[in-house]
Design a protein around this motif. Sequence first.
Motif, PDB file in Angstrom:
ATOM      1  N   ALA A   2       0.827  -1.210   0.000  1.00 23.08           N
ATOM      2  CA  ALA A   2       0.000   0.000   0.000  1.00 23.08           C
ATOM      3  C   ALA A   2       0.862   1.262   0.000  1.00 23.08           C
ATOM      4  O   ALA A   2       0.544   2.250  -0.666  1.00 23.08           O
ATOM      5  N   SER A   3       2.003   1.214   0.715  1.00 18.47           N
ATOM      6  CA  SER A   3       2.829   2.412   0.809  1.00 18.47           C
ATOM      7  C   SER A   3       3.534   2.732  -0.515  1.00 18.47           C
ATOM      8  O   SER A   3       4.007   3.836  -0.716  1.00 18.47           O
ATOM      9  N   LEU A   4       3.607   1.760  -1.377  1.00 21.10           N
ATOM     10  CA  LEU A   4       4.299   2.010  -2.655  1.00 21.10           C
ATOM     11  C   LEU A   4       3.433   2.835  -3.608  1.00 21.10           C
ATOM     12  O   LEU A   4       3.946   3.499  -4.504  1.00 21.10           O
ATOM     13  N   ASP A   5       2.124   2.756  -3.441  1.00 20.74           N
ATOM     14  CA  ASP A   5       1.173   3.534  -4.236  1.00 20.74           C
ATOM     15  C   ASP A   5       1.443   3.427  -5.748  1.00 20.74           C
ATOM     16  O   ASP A   5       1.882   4.396  -6.384  1.00 20.74           O
ATOM     17  N   PRO A   6       1.186   2.280  -6.346  1.00 24.48           N
ATOM     18  CA  PRO A   6       1.485   2.097  -7.776  1.00 24.48           C
ATOM     19  C   PRO A   6       0.710   3.052  -8.673  1.00 24.48           C
ATOM     20  O   PRO A   6       1.174   3.428  -9.745  1.00 24.48           O
ATOM     21  N   GLY A   7      -0.453   3.536  -8.202  1.00 25.40           N
ATOM     22  CA  GLY A   7      -1.239   4.486  -9.005  1.00 25.40           C
ATOM     23  C   GLY A   7      -0.467   5.780  -9.218  1.00 25.40           C
ATOM     24  O   GLY A   7      -0.445   6.340 -10.324  1.00 25.40           O
ATOM     25  N   ARG A   8       0.227   6.223  -8.163  1.00 24.31           N
ATOM     26  CA  ARG A   8       1.000   7.467  -8.277  1.00 24.31           C
ATOM     27  C   ARG A   8       2.154   7.286  -9.272  1.00 24.31           C
ATOM     28  O   ARG A   8       2.450   8.177 -10.061  1.00 24.31           O
ATOM     29  N   TRP A   9       2.767   6.107  -9.254  1.00 21.82           N
ATOM     30  CA  TRP A   9       3.862   5.800 -10.211  1.00 21.82           C
ATOM     31  C   TRP A   9       3.388   5.946 -11.649  1.00 21.82           C
ATOM     32  O   TRP A   9       4.029   6.580 -12.471  1.00 21.82           O
ATOM     33  N   LEU A  10       2.229   5.361 -11.882  1.00 23.26           N
ATOM     34  CA  LEU A  10       1.732   5.355 -13.260  1.00 23.26           C
ATOM     35  C   LEU A  10       1.413   6.768 -13.747  1.00 23.26           C
ATOM     36  O   LEU A  10       1.680   7.111 -14.892  1.00 23.26           O
ATOM     37  N   LEU A  11       0.830   7.580 -12.811  1.00 22.81           N
ATOM     38  CA  LEU A  11       0.491   8.951 -13.212  1.00 22.81           C
ATOM     39  C   LEU A  11       1.753   9.784 -13.443  1.00 22.81           C
ATOM     40  O   LEU A  11       1.814  10.632 -14.335  1.00 22.81           O
ATOM     41  N   ALA A  12       2.787   9.504 -12.639  1.00 21.56           N
ATOM     42  CA  ALA A  12       4.041  10.262 -12.773  1.00 21.56           C
ATOM     43  C   ALA A  12       4.739   9.935 -14.085  1.00 21.56           C
ATOM     44  O   ALA A  12       5.332  10.792 -14.722  1.00 21.56           O
ATOM     45  N   ASP A  13       4.670   8.676 -14.524  1.00 21.53           N
ATOM     46  CA  ASP A  13       5.357   8.277 -15.768  1.00 21.53           C
ATOM     47  C   ASP A  13       4.485   7.276 -16.529  1.00 21.53           C
ATOM     48  O   ASP A  13       4.600   6.073 -16.353  1.00 21.53           O
ATOM     49  N   PRO A  14       3.543   7.810 -17.334  1.00 20.37           N
ATOM     50  CA  PRO A  14       2.600   6.906 -18.017  1.00 20.37           C
ATOM     51  C   PRO A  14       3.187   6.200 -19.252  1.00 20.37           C
ATOM     52  O   PRO A  14       2.482   5.496 -19.949  1.00 20.37           O
ATOM     53  N   SER A  15       4.487   6.420 -19.523  1.00 25.27           N
ATOM     54  CA  SER A  15       5.052   5.834 -20.755  1.00 25.27           C
ATOM     55  C   SER A  15       4.936   4.301 -20.759  1.00 25.27           C
ATOM     56  O   SER A  15       4.741   3.685 -21.801  1.00 25.27           O
ATOM     57  N   GLY A  16       5.043   3.715 -19.569  1.00 18.98           N
ATOM     58  CA  GLY A  16       4.922   2.251 -19.476  1.00 18.98           C
ATOM     59  C   GLY A  16       3.549   1.791 -19.925  1.00 18.98           C
ATOM     60  O   GLY A  16       3.410   0.827 -20.664  1.00 18.98           O
ATOM     61  N   LEU A  17       2.528   2.562 -19.491  1.00 20.51           N
ATOM     62  CA  LEU A  17       1.147   2.212 -19.882  1.00 20.51           C
ATOM     63  C   LEU A  17       0.950   2.341 -21.389  1.00 20.51           C
ATOM     64  O   LEU A  17       0.324   1.511 -22.039  1.00 20.51           O
ATOM     65  N   VAL A  18       1.516   3.398 -21.952  1.00 23.16           N
ATOM     66  CA  VAL A  18       1.398   3.624 -23.394  1.00 23.16           C
ATOM     67  C   VAL A  18       2.080   2.475 -24.154  1.00 23.16           C
ATOM     68  O   VAL A  18       1.529   1.923 -25.108  1.00 23.16           O
TER      69      VAL A  18
END
Lengths: 188, 109
Positions: free
Chosen positions: B86-102
Amino acid sequence: MTDQEAIDRVLAGETDAFQHLLEAHQGRVARIVGRRVPPDAVEEVAQDAFVRAFQGLAGFRGEAPFEHWLSRLAVLACHDYWRASHRRHEIPESGLSEAAQHWLAGWAAQEAATAEPTRALEVRELLHWALARLTPAERSVVTLVYLEEMSVKEAAATLGWSQVNVKVRSHRARKKLKKLLDEVVDHP
Amino acid sequence: MPLSGEKFRRLTRLWAREHQAQDAPPLPAAWERGVMARVRGLAPSPPEPGWLSFLTAPRPVWRVAWGASLVATGLLVYAVASGDWASLDPGRWLLADPSGLVTLALASL
């Protein structure tokens, strides 16, 4: 009794029901084997094909007719016969008779493209002579593809090889046969 | 003079005719009795093994592989269950760098 009924009964432990399959299909197996192995080996190889069929009966899924499945086992039994003979160096490399050599050289030199060679004896002798000089794998693939005119796909399914393997081996074997015949024609 | 290609083709066709014309004499009755005697001493083999049969395969290598995969799965489950995800907050990671999602979206096309 149908083949499937006989198979079901054998699998249920009634071994004598195998007699039905034996009687119904021994002619076909004898024909397949008789075309591939020397006459004195036909009985042994045909027996081997039926014993394989008996042992593998549970693996017969009925997707193709039983005789097709059995025919494949008969072809494989012949293939194994030649492999074993080859390993034991038992394949006789008898020379070609003078009559066959002269006939081939004469026929090769004939101008008329339509002249049919009618000397069945020489044709047969040449065939056996040439097949004896192929490896067991080449012999099997030449028999299926060129002598029995099977498609590459059918030959691959029969031998359990890939289609590419069948194509490559049959092409190589054909070249080898041509070379063998050329040597006879050049040096009769 | 070598055999011409056309003559070689005709010869192989003749070989095919010759091969197909061969007929074998019928197998004798003693042969049939011999086959039946042989099969009576045998039992039909069991059907081909299914794709899960390696779990019970008698070869030791498969038992070792199966045991090793169980241990690896256990370790993975322990790591996932005991981690403070929970402390890692993967949602925040994705918003900070969405290139992985793309990249992922492009790769799935």
